[in-house]
Design a protein around this motif. Structure first.
Motif: not given
Length: 400
Positions: A295-300, A302-303, A307-309
């Motif tokens: 559900d969350h949106r990444q802001d650029g 990696i938290t 968020d990682a590749e």
């Protein structure tokens, strides 16, 4: 969380001065009967589960008898959310039971009260329409287990006993004493039978160590001790459970002793994870964070692993798995340490820990969400035999 939710149930039911039923208590009974009496099953059969302090929701009786029981016996203590009588639209968290966040302070944002867990487990059946819902006469097995655990935690050990003493607390204390003082099972059985004779006849003290063990296992931490080859070649597990020697090195499974009970050379401990992950979806307050990764949106930045590749690459390979956000992404950690360092003994113990990466960063590495699954015994490093120890966990993951 309201401390005053149906507080009339915590007050004396009788007005001591007028010697009549307390007015607020009487209004509460009327409120309950309106909720319970309008259920389709009750309208059809004129019977419902009696929540009085004697019946404790265990008997289906006629409506007019329920009125009488509630006026004479009062409500079952703690039954403030009437989930067995059709109540599904209450405000979550309004139960009087403390949540985990209250016990742990600021260590977690997620409160998982036992009452809420039970209610949500029961409402697993409430996702259907009204006609389908009427077919469910009893809660499912998971819900019944929670009901039993909740009942054991809330019932007094005997009528009039000191507050805080319940069958569950007594069983856990008894097992702690056994472990701390290395008492035999026969010794604990004898002590509990003696204590049971001293207590009033209506006491609920577990009659034996085994009953107490079953009660504590209801908390979701049952474990298995699995025998293994002394050289870590194999586990005596599943199809090899009854073997007496290793399939590879032919070394014996048991030590040569004069006792009747065979003693294996080596054992590992396995704690199943299925029930613990079901528990995360049994409470609404943890079910929502378990979907956070999708559900969350990444802001650029990696938290979080999502968020990682590498995470995104996995999702591109398994789109069907990704489609259901409730699927569980697990992180696995293995770390060895010397548990007897102060005694200058060389003994390395290897715990295997799994944690759900569905949770947000503020939760996924909290202690309460790090689930111990395997204890690899020492004293030596497992080296290339580590995959042997992981077999039960891999098997359970495949089943899931």
């Amino acid at each position: 969380m309201s401390r005053y939710f149906r507080s009339w149930m915590d007050e004396p039911m009788m007005d001591s001065e007028a010697n009549i039923l307390n007015e607020e208590y009487a209004r509460g009974i009327v409120e309950f009967m309106k909720v319970a009496g309008n259920q389709p099953r009750v309208l059809k059969s004129s019977k419902l589960k009696c929540p009085c302090s004697v019946c404790r929701n265990s008997r289906n009786v006629a409506v007019e008898i329920v009125w009488h029981h509630l006026y004479t016996n009062g409500f079952t203590p703690g039954y403030k959310i009437w989930y067995l009588h059709g109540e599904t639209n209450y405000d979550h968290g309004s139960s009087s039971e403390p949540t985990v966040s209250e016990f742990l302070g600021d260590r977690t944002e997620v409160g998982v009260g036992t009452v809420e867990m039970v209610n949500n487990a029961f409402r697993e059946n409430m996702q259907y329409g009204s006609e389908e819902r009427d077919k469910f006469e009893e809660p499912n097995l998971e819900a019944r287990r929670f009901f039993g655990m909740l009942d054991a935690a809330k019932q007094p050990l005997y009528k009039g006993c000191k507050e805080g003493h319940s069958p569950l607390s007594s069983a856990t204390r008894l097992m702690t004493i056994k472990t701390d003082h290395n008492l035999s099972e026969e010794c604990v059985d004898t002590i509990t039978e003696w204590a049971k004779d001293l207590l009033p006849e209506d006491n609920l003290l577990p009659a034996s160590y085994y009953e107490g063990q079953k009660l504590v296992a209801g908390l979701g931490l049952p474990y298995k001790m699995i025998d293994m080859c002394i050289d870590n070649c194999m586990l005596y597990w599943r199809e090899d459970e009854n073997r007496n020697s290793c399939r590879f090195c032919r070394k014996p499974r048991y030590q040569e002793t004069s006792g009747r009970v065979p003693i294996p050379y080596k054992r590992m401990w396995y704690l199943p994870i299925t029930d613990r992950y079901k528990r995360l979806y049994t409470s609404q307050r943890t079910a929502e964070p378990m979907r956070w990764h999708g559900d969350h949106r990444q802001d650029g930045d990696i938290t979080h692993p999502s968020d990682a590749e590498a995470w995104k690459h996995f999702q591109s390979l398994y789109p069907d798995f990704v489609y259901e956000r409730r699927n569980v992404y697990l992180g696995l950690c293995i770390y060895g340490f010397n548990s007897f360092r102060k005694h200058r003994r060389k003994y390395s113990l290897w715990p295997v820990i799994v944690t759900p990466y569905n949770l947000p960063p503020s939760l996924c590495m909290r202690r309460e969400f790090l689930f111990l699954s395997i204890l690899v015994p020492g004293p030596d490093h497992p080296k290339r035999s580590l995959d042997v120890f992981l077999q039960p966990l891999i098997y359970e993951l495949q089943m899931l």
